[in-house]
Write a protein that holds these residues in place. Structure first.
Motif, PDB file in Angstrom:
ATOM      1  N   UNK A 172      27.426  45.435  33.354  1.00 48.71           N
ATOM      2  CA  UNK A 172      26.357  46.427  33.445  1.00 48.71           C
ATOM      3  C   UNK A 172      25.017  45.737  33.294  1.00 48.71           C
ATOM      4  N   UNK A 173      24.045  46.160  34.090  1.00 50.96           N
ATOM      5  CA  UNK A 173      22.675  45.685  33.932  1.00 50.96           C
ATOM      6  C   UNK A 173      21.764  46.861  34.238  1.00 50.96           C
ATOM      7  N   UNK A 206      29.921  35.996  37.907  1.00 54.83           N
ATOM      8  CA  UNK A 206      30.090  36.889  39.043  1.00 54.83           C
ATOM      9  C   UNK A 206      29.728  38.304  38.652  1.00 54.83           C
ATOM     10  N   UNK A 207      29.491  39.141  39.639  1.00 53.40           N
ATOM     11  CA  UNK A 207      29.055  40.514  39.398  1.00 53.40           C
ATOM     12  C   UNK A 207      29.218  41.319  40.670  1.00 53.40           C
ATOM     13  N   UNK A 208      29.054  42.616  40.533  1.00 54.03           N
ATOM     14  CA  UNK A 208      28.995  43.466  41.720  1.00 54.03           C
ATOM     15  C   UNK A 208      27.827  44.414  41.587  1.00 54.03           C
ATOM     16  N   UNK A 256      30.294  37.108  48.151  1.00 55.42           N
ATOM     17  CA  UNK A 256      31.634  36.683  48.563  1.00 55.42           C
ATOM     18  C   UNK A 256      32.492  37.839  49.048  1.00 55.42           C
ATOM     19  N   UNK A 257      31.935  39.031  49.070  1.00 56.27           N
ATOM     20  CA  UNK A 257      32.691  40.164  49.583  1.00 56.27           C
ATOM     21  C   UNK A 257      31.905  41.450  49.489  1.00 56.27           C
ATOM     22  N   UNK A 290      29.373  48.315  48.392  1.00 56.42           N
ATOM     23  CA  UNK A 290      29.434  47.586  47.131  1.00 56.42           C
ATOM     24  C   UNK A 290      29.546  46.109  47.459  1.00 56.42           C
ATOM     25  N   UNK A 291      28.716  45.288  46.811  1.00 56.58           N
ATOM     26  CA  UNK A 291      28.608  43.862  47.115  1.00 56.58           C
ATOM     27  C   UNK A 291      29.026  43.038  45.896  1.00 56.58           C
TER      28      UNK A 291
END
Length: 142
Positions: free
Chosen positions: A69-70, A102-104, A122-123, A134-135
């Protein structure tokens, strides 16, 4: 045979059975080379009240940090706090022995921000939520 029972809100015993079993399985498969996952936070505090107003939480496991979370309140955006939070997260990750973060993020949030600070996509999942995407990003730490 076990029966499948839906729990709209997981019972603490159910979550513990799943988590404890998975952690034990993962530790056996990775030969105990990694410590138990842990969660950290970098809080943004109001200097007058000391109350948390935002920040980030992250989980550290298997040599990587995952930013869960950010959040930065609207009135504090555009002041470089996002970059400072991520730089501090990278420092903490290195101090904890991580080799990457890593994060989304959703397309309506901050994919451009993460690219700007050196994260590589990466996806992605298209149309999640409907009309958006969603990245997924990763940054190696050297």
């Amino acid at each position: 045979m076990a029966e499948i029972v839906f729990e709209a809100e997981p019972h603490p015993d159910t979550r513990a059975a799943i988590l404890d079993g998975l952690l034990a399985y993962n530790a056996a498969k990775t030969e105990g080379r990694f410590g138990a996952p842990r969660t950290i936070a970098l809080a943004l505090k109001d200097p007058e009240t000391g109350a948390s107003v935002g920040g980030l939480t992250a989980r550290v496991s298997y040599s990587r940090m995952f930013v869960e979370l950010l959040f930065i309140p609207e009135h504090l955006r555009g002041k470089g706090l996002g970059e400072k939070l991520m730089a501090e997260a990278e420092k903490v990750a290195k101090d904890l022995g991580c080799i990457g973060i890593w994060l989304d993020t959703f397309s309506f949030q901050a994919p451009g921000f993460y690219k700007k600070i050196g994260y590589q996509e990466f996806g992605a999942i298209s149309d999640y939520p409907p009309g958006f995407s969603r990245h997924f990003f990763h940054k190696p730490l050297s």
